[in-house]
Motif scaffolding. Structure first.
Motif, short mmCIF file in Angstrom:
data_model
loop_
_atom_site.label_atom_id
_atom_site.label_comp_id
_atom_site.label_asym_id
_atom_site.label_seq_id
_atom_site.Cartn_x
_atom_site.Cartn_y
_atom_site.Cartn_z
N MET A 241 30.13 26.95 -49.87
CA MET A 241 30.37 26.34 -48.56
C MET A 241 30.81 25.02 -48.49
O MET A 241 31.36 24.49 -47.63
CB MET A 241 28.78 26.22 -48.02
N ARG A 242 30.64 24.23 -49.56
CA ARG A 242 31.47 23.15 -49.52
C ARG A 242 32.95 23.34 -49.73
O ARG A 242 34.01 22.77 -49.02
CB ARG A 242 31.23 22.18 -50.89
N GLY A 243 33.44 24.27 -50.27
CA GLY A 243 34.68 24.82 -50.27
C GLY A 243 35.27 25.15 -49.04
O GLY A 243 36.34 24.87 -48.40
N TRP A 244 34.33 25.93 -48.27
CA TRP A 244 34.78 26.38 -46.93
C TRP A 244 34.81 25.36 -45.98
O TRP A 244 35.61 25.43 -45.30
CB TRP A 244 33.56 27.66 -46.48
N GLU A 245 34.10 24.36 -46.05
CA GLU A 245 34.14 23.28 -45.25
C GLU A 245 35.43 22.57 -45.47
O GLU A 245 36.10 22.00 -44.51
CB GLU A 245 33.06 22.42 -45.36
N TRP A 246 35.74 22.11 -46.53
CA TRP A 246 37.10 21.67 -47.02
C TRP A 246 38.37 22.34 -46.38
O TRP A 246 39.32 22.04 -46.05
CB TRP A 246 37.15 21.46 -48.72
N ALA A 247 38.16 23.78 -46.71
CA ALA A 247 39.40 24.58 -46.40
C ALA A 247 39.78 24.80 -44.74
O ALA A 247 40.49 24.70 -44.43
CB ALA A 247 39.13 26.12 -46.76
N ALA A 248 38.33 24.68 -44.15
CA ALA A 248 38.47 24.63 -42.65
C ALA A 248 39.22 23.28 -42.18
O ALA A 248 39.92 23.11 -40.98
CB ALA A 248 37.16 24.85 -41.78
N GLU A 249 38.82 22.07 -42.70
CA GLU A 249 39.54 20.88 -42.49
C GLU A 249 40.75 20.44 -43.27
O GLU A 249 41.37 19.64 -42.64
CB GLU A 249 38.40 19.80 -42.88
N ASN A 250 41.56 21.30 -44.08
CA ASN A 250 42.75 21.16 -44.59
C ASN A 250 43.27 22.36 -44.78
O ASN A 250 43.56 22.97 -45.97
CB ASN A 250 42.39 20.45 -46.21
#
Length: 329
Positions: A241-250
């Motif tokens: 989920m940390r990866g998903w949040e980063w992906a959505a923001e970048n």
């Protein structure tokens, strides 16, 4: 997505895992090929989020001949990405899959039709040929047709179901009036083939009230009896989920990471950036935990199949909050 849900990573989150402990192996089986649909997992791998959680994660790409439930049943994965209709159908048929997390909040599934066919609404479906994906992907469509009271065995009052390959050829070659597409993938393949958006009519499953949950994380029920496995999955979900949040923001950077892991060379930069942007919309509002209202809607849709429902009874034990509770509380 919620912010600051990763603050309780403890010692693993401080980057102490590699030096202090051996990493725990986790194998993730994807539902499809390497693409931005799975961007959050590749970001978590590339950015070291899994390693910070004490995990050595292997991501296995899927494909047209790979069924994630069969892979996990055979011991080839610890956790799989699967759509809930297929997972619940598999569970009813004897494979005890359990949803441990739900990164995707919304459905990206659509039926895309050529405007020239005259299809303007579901009432125009009877007598038409509709392209449908199978291998577990047909369940949402069949539930929708059942809800509409439209037979799927052809005839003037029903629809002719064309077993659609995982491409858009039936629409381009005028073999079908409508085909299955995802908001983040096949729809744009149609556009890239030279058909304008004004030449298409789309029906999002979300808008039709028959959306079912996609791209959840599933494990075998027996493994959840092991506290160490639950802990390992909690760390995996937290990092994912940390990866998903980063992906959505970048979005662009995440797409580039996905391309680095595409061994086939089949993906393009433009398509993956666009896909990542569309996928970000589907995870919006998710903190990783399964929303039980969304689950209830999915189950109701699958049970509402008339004489041929996807599942025949209310699932028991098909979900658990143990993993996400451990991950974020």
């Amino acid at each position: 997505m919620k912010k600051a849900i990763y603050g309780s990573v403890a010692a693993f989150g401080l980057g102490l895992a590699p030096a202090a402990w051996a990493l725990d192996d986790v194998t993730l089986q994807l539902k499809w090929v390497t693409q931005a649909q799975f961007g959050g997992y590749y970001v978590a791998l590339e950015n070291g989020f899994y390693e910070e959680e004490g995990l050595n994660v292997t991501i296995r790409a899927g494909g047209p001949d790979i069924a994630p439930p069969q892979v996990i049943a055979g011991g080839g994965a610890d956790v799989i990405v699967e759509w809930m209709p297929a997972a619940l159908a598999a569970r009813e048929n004897g494979l005890p899959l359990v949803n441990i997390a739900q990164p995707f909040k919304s459905s990206g599934m659509m039926l895309t039709c050529l405007a020239e066919t005259g299809v303007t609404g579901p009432e125009d479906f009877p007598g038409r040929t509709l392209g449908v994906w199978f291998f577990g992907n047909e369940y949402p469509f069949l539930s929708w047709m059942s809800t509409l009271g439209i037979p799927t065995d052809g005839g003037d009052e029903g629809v002719e179901v064309l077993r659609q390959g995982f491409n858009v050829d039936p629409l381009l070659q005028r073999q079908a009036d409508c085909i299955s597409t995802m908001t983040y993938n096949e729809y744009w393949q149609v556009i890239d083939a030279g058909i304008g958006e004004d030449e298409l009519v789309t029906f999002k499953y979300e808008d039709q009230g028959v959306a079912t949950l996609e791209d959840g994380l599933y494990v075998l029920e027996s493994n959840l009896e092991d506290p160490e496995f639950v802990d390992k999955m909690a760390r995996f979900v937290r990092a994912s989920m940390r990866g998903w949040e980063w992906a959505a923001e970048n979005v662009e950077e995440a797409a580039m990471i996905v391309l680095e892991y595409d061994d086939t060379g089949a993906q393009t930069e433009e398509h993956q950036i666009r896909m990542m942007g569309e996928v970000a919309k589907l995870i919006e509002g998710s903190d990783g935990a399964l929303d039980m209202d969304d689950y209830a809607r999915t189950v109701a849709t699958l049970l509402g199949g008339g004489s041929d429902p996807v599942i025949t009874s209310e699932p028991v034990g098909a979900t658990t909050a143990a993993v996400t509770d451990a991950a974020f509380n």
